[in-house]
Design an enzyme around this catalytic site. Structure first.
Site, PDB file in Angstrom:
ATOM      1  N   HIS A  15       0.689  -1.271  -0.127  1.00 31.13           N
ATOM      2  CA  HIS A  15       0.047   0.045  -0.337  1.00 31.13           C
ATOM      3  C   HIS A  15       0.432   1.379   0.209  1.00 31.13           C
ATOM      4  O   HIS A  15       0.862   2.053   0.659  1.00 31.13           O
ATOM      5  CB  HIS A  15      -0.582   0.144   1.185  1.00 31.13           C
ATOM      6  CG  HIS A  15      -2.383  -0.187   1.337  1.00 31.13           C
ATOM      7  ND1 HIS A  15      -3.082  -1.155  -0.050  1.00 31.13           N
ATOM      8  CD2 HIS A  15      -3.228   1.474   0.673  1.00 31.13           C
ATOM      9  CE1 HIS A  15      -4.370  -0.212   0.042  1.00 31.13           C
ATOM     10  NE2 HIS A  15      -4.105   0.878   0.516  1.00 31.13           N
ATOM     11  N   ASP A  53      -3.351   7.203  -1.157  1.00 27.50           N
ATOM     12  CA  ASP A  53      -4.780   6.885  -1.831  1.00 27.50           C
ATOM     13  C   ASP A  53      -4.031   6.981  -3.438  1.00 27.50           C
ATOM     14  O   ASP A  53      -3.123   6.718  -3.456  1.00 27.50           O
ATOM     15  CB  ASP A  53      -5.304   7.961  -2.079  1.00 27.50           C
ATOM     16  CG  ASP A  53      -6.918   8.101  -2.315  1.00 27.50           C
ATOM     17  OD1 ASP A  53      -7.448   6.898  -2.845  1.00 27.50           O
ATOM     18  OD2 ASP A  53      -7.637   9.119  -3.006  1.00 27.50           O
ATOM     19  N   ARG A  66      -5.758   1.542  -7.813  1.00 25.24           N
ATOM     20  CA  ARG A  66      -6.284   1.767  -8.978  1.00 25.24           C
ATOM     21  C   ARG A  66      -4.752   1.327  -9.375  1.00 25.24           C
ATOM     22  O   ARG A  66      -4.690   1.282 -11.093  1.00 25.24           O
ATOM     23  CB  ARG A  66      -7.057   3.141  -9.715  1.00 25.24           C
ATOM     24  CG  ARG A  66      -7.782   3.389  -9.468  1.00 25.24           C
ATOM     25  CD  ARG A  66      -8.884   4.794  -8.853  1.00 25.24           C
ATOM     26  NE  ARG A  66      -8.481   5.247  -7.526  1.00 25.24           N
ATOM     27  CZ  ARG A  66      -8.367   6.709  -8.010  1.00 25.24           C
ATOM     28  NH1 ARG A  66      -9.037   7.664  -8.551  1.00 25.24           N
ATOM     29  NH2 ARG A  66      -8.467   7.443  -5.965  1.00 25.24           N
ATOM     30  N   ILE A  67      -3.795   1.906  -9.044  1.00 24.68           N
ATOM     31  CA  ILE A  67      -2.270   1.554  -9.838  1.00 24.68           C
ATOM     32  C   ILE A  67      -2.716   0.556  -9.574  1.00 24.68           C
ATOM     33  O   ILE A  67      -1.934  -0.114 -10.549  1.00 24.68           O
ATOM     34  CB  ILE A  67      -1.757   2.473  -8.912  1.00 24.68           C
ATOM     35  CG1 ILE A  67      -2.151   4.178  -8.665  1.00 24.68           C
ATOM     36  CG2 ILE A  67      -0.344   1.803  -9.256  1.00 24.68           C
ATOM     37  CD1 ILE A  67      -1.430   4.556 -10.025  1.00 24.68           C
ATOM     38  N   THR A  68      -2.260  -0.085  -8.565  1.00 27.02           N
ATOM     39  CA  THR A  68      -2.783  -1.720  -9.190  1.00 27.02           C
ATOM     40  C   THR A  68      -3.411  -2.586 -10.130  1.00 27.02           C
ATOM     41  O   THR A  68      -2.903  -3.340 -10.665  1.00 27.02           O
ATOM     42  CB  THR A  68      -2.750  -2.863  -7.884  1.00 27.02           C
ATOM     43  OG1 THR A  68      -1.520  -2.187  -6.463  1.00 27.02           O
ATOM     44  CG2 THR A  68      -2.748  -4.030  -7.599  1.00 27.02           C
ATOM     45  N   ARG A  69      -4.450  -2.172 -10.251  1.00 31.69           N
ATOM     46  CA  ARG A  69      -5.052  -2.678 -11.098  1.00 31.69           C
ATOM     47  C   ARG A  69      -4.505  -2.558 -13.162  1.00 31.69           C
ATOM     48  O   ARG A  69      -4.629  -3.257 -13.677  1.00 31.69           O
ATOM     49  CB  ARG A  69      -6.841  -2.084 -11.633  1.00 31.69           C
ATOM     50  CG  ARG A  69      -7.344  -2.993  -9.978  1.00 31.69           C
ATOM     51  CD  ARG A  69      -9.195  -2.757 -10.315  1.00 31.69           C
ATOM     52  NE  ARG A  69      -9.079  -1.237  -9.460  1.00 31.69           N
ATOM     53  CZ  ARG A  69      -9.845  -0.889  -8.058  1.00 31.69           C
ATOM     54  NH1 ARG A  69      -9.312  -1.666  -7.413  1.00 31.69           N
ATOM     55  NH2 ARG A  69      -9.877   0.357  -8.172  1.00 31.69           N
TER      56      ARG A  69
END
Length: 349
Positions: free
Chosen positions: A197, A201, A205-208
Site C-alpha cells: 500500500h 490514495d 487503481r494503480i495496482t489494477r
C-alpha cells in the site's frame, strides 16, 4: 515481497481448481493470434469498449463516478475541455494512467514507473501525485452502520521504498526464471503491492492498471479485449474477501496466498471465457438479434447506450439493435432511462 520468500515451496502444489483455470487461460492465450488474423475489426471494437469499461469500472470501485454518461464518455475520450469536480478529475487521471500503459514504451517495471502512474492518476487534482506515503495508513472496511473495521496494516512508511524495490526485483527474477506460471506470479505481485500500500490514495487503481500491463507483458492479452476491472467490480465482495483472507500474518511471512490466487486466477480465466463467447459468436455468424441479446444480458454494463452495443457488435445495424432492445424491454429484462439520441438503458435484476 513476502509472497516471494519461498516461492518453490509455495507453488509446488497448485490446487486442482487453479490448475483447471490455468488450463483455460493457456488455451485462450493460444487462440489470441488466430483471432488477431481472422477478426481484426472485431478485436479493435472489443479493445475500444474494454478500455472505456476498464476506466469507468476501476474508478467506480473507489467511488469515483460521473453520473452523466455522455459527460463521462467525453472525459474518457479526452474531449472534455474542463473537469468540473474531483470525480471528473480522477476519471481523467485513470484514463491517462491506463493509456500510458497501453503504449509499449512503459517498460521497464520499476519504482519510477509506479510513481509516474500515480502522478498521472492525480495530475488533474489538487493532490500531488507521484509520491510514496510519508505517514502511516490503514486499510479499513466501512460497515453498513458507518463504523470502520481494520482490514490490515500496510507496510510502514519508512520501509515502503525498500519493500517496493524488493518486490519488483523478486517478481522480475521469478518471471525471468520461468519455473512458475506467469499468471500465478502476477497474482502474487498484485497481492504484495496491495499489502505494501505505497500511497496514501490510489493504491487499488494503480495496482489494477499495472495488472493489465503485467499480464500483457507475460503474453496474456485478453484484458485488452475484456475489461478485468469490470469483472472485479462485479465481484467486489469476493475481491475484498480474498484479499482479507490472504493478508493475515503477511508481515511475518506466514500468510496464505491461495485464497487470493484462487480469486485472481479464476478472474483471468473468466475473461478468457468471455472472450471466447464474444469471438465465437462473430465466427459463427448467428442471428444478429441473438448477438445483441447476448451482449446486453451477459456483457453490457448495468446501464448502457445503443452506442455501447454498436461498438461491441460491428456490422449490426442500429435498427436491429433497437428491435432487439424492444423485445428485451417487452420481456421485462431491460428498461429505458431516457429518450432521444443519447438514451440510456438499464438491465433489470
Amino acid at each position: 515481497m513476502k509472497s516471494f520468500d519461498d516461492l518453490d515451496t509455495l507453488v509446488g502444489a497448485v490446487p486442482f481448481a487453479i490448475v483447471n483455470d490455468l488450463r483455460t487461460i493457456d488455451t485462450g492465450r493460444g487462440s489470441e493470434a488466430l483471432y488477431r488474423d481472422k477478426l481484426p475489426a472485431l478485436l479493435t471494437s472489443l479493445a475500444d469498449r474494454a478500455r472505456v469499461a476498464s476506466i469507468e469500472a476501476s474508478s467506480a470501485i473507489e467511488g469515483v463516478v460521473v453520473e452523466d454518461r455522455a459527460r463521462a464518455a467525453d472525459i474518457v475520450a479526452g474531449k472534455a475541455d474542463q473537469l468540473r469536480d474531483r470525480s471528473e478529475q480522477e476519471l481523467a487521471g485513470y484514463r491517462a494512467a491506463l493509456d500510458y500503459l497501453y503504449q509499449e514504451q512503459w517498460r521497464p517495471l520499476n519504482v519510477g514507473l509506479i510513481l509516474h502512474l500515480h502522478r498521472l492518476l492525480f495530475q488533474y487534482t489538487p493532490v500531488p501525485g507521484g509520491q510514496l506515503k510519508q505517514v502511516e495508513n490503514l486499510v479499513v472496511d466501512k460497515m453498513p452502520d458507518g463504523t470502520k473495521v481494520k482490514r490490515f496494516t500496510p507496510v510502514a512508511a519508512a520501509q515502503t521504498p525498500s519493500y517496493l524495490d524488493e518486490l519488483i526485483r523478486r517478481y522480475l527474477a521469478a518471471q525471468a526464471a520461468g519455473r512458475h506460471h506467469p499468471v500465478i506470479l502476477t497474482g502474487l505481485f498484485v497481492l504484495d503491492l496491495l499489502t505494501i500500500h505505497p500511497f496514501v490514495d490510489g493504491n487499488g487503481r494503480i495496482t489494477r492498471a499495472l495488472t493489465n500491463a503485467l499480464l500483457h507483458d507475460a503474453g496474456y492479452d485478453v484484458t485488452r479485449y475484456v475489461s478485468l476491472e469490470t469483472a472485479i467490480a462485479r465481484s467486489a465482495d469476493a475481491y475484498y474477501a480474498a484479499l482479507l483472507a490472504s493478508t493475515g500474518r503477511w508481515h511475518d511471512g506466514q500468510h496464505d496466498p491461495w485464497p487470493w490466487l484462487r480469486y485472481f486466477v479464476g478472474l483471468v480465466a473468466g475473461t478468457y471465457q468471455d472472450f471466447a463467447t464474444l469471438t465465437s459468436r462473430a465466427r459463427s455468424g448467428g442471428s444478429k438479434q441473438d448477438r445483441v441479446r447476448e451482449y446486453v444480458l451477459d456483457h453490457a454494463p448495468s446501464t448502457f447506450q445503443i452506442g455501447d452495443v454498436r461498438a461491441a457488435l460491428p456490422g449490426v445495424s442500429d435498427q436491429t439493435i433497437r428491435i432487439a432492445l424492444g423485445l428485451l424491454k417487452a420481456e421485462g429484462r431491460i428498461e429505458p432511462d431516457s429518450l432521444g439520441r443519447g438514451a440510456t438503458w438499464s438491465k433489470r435484476p
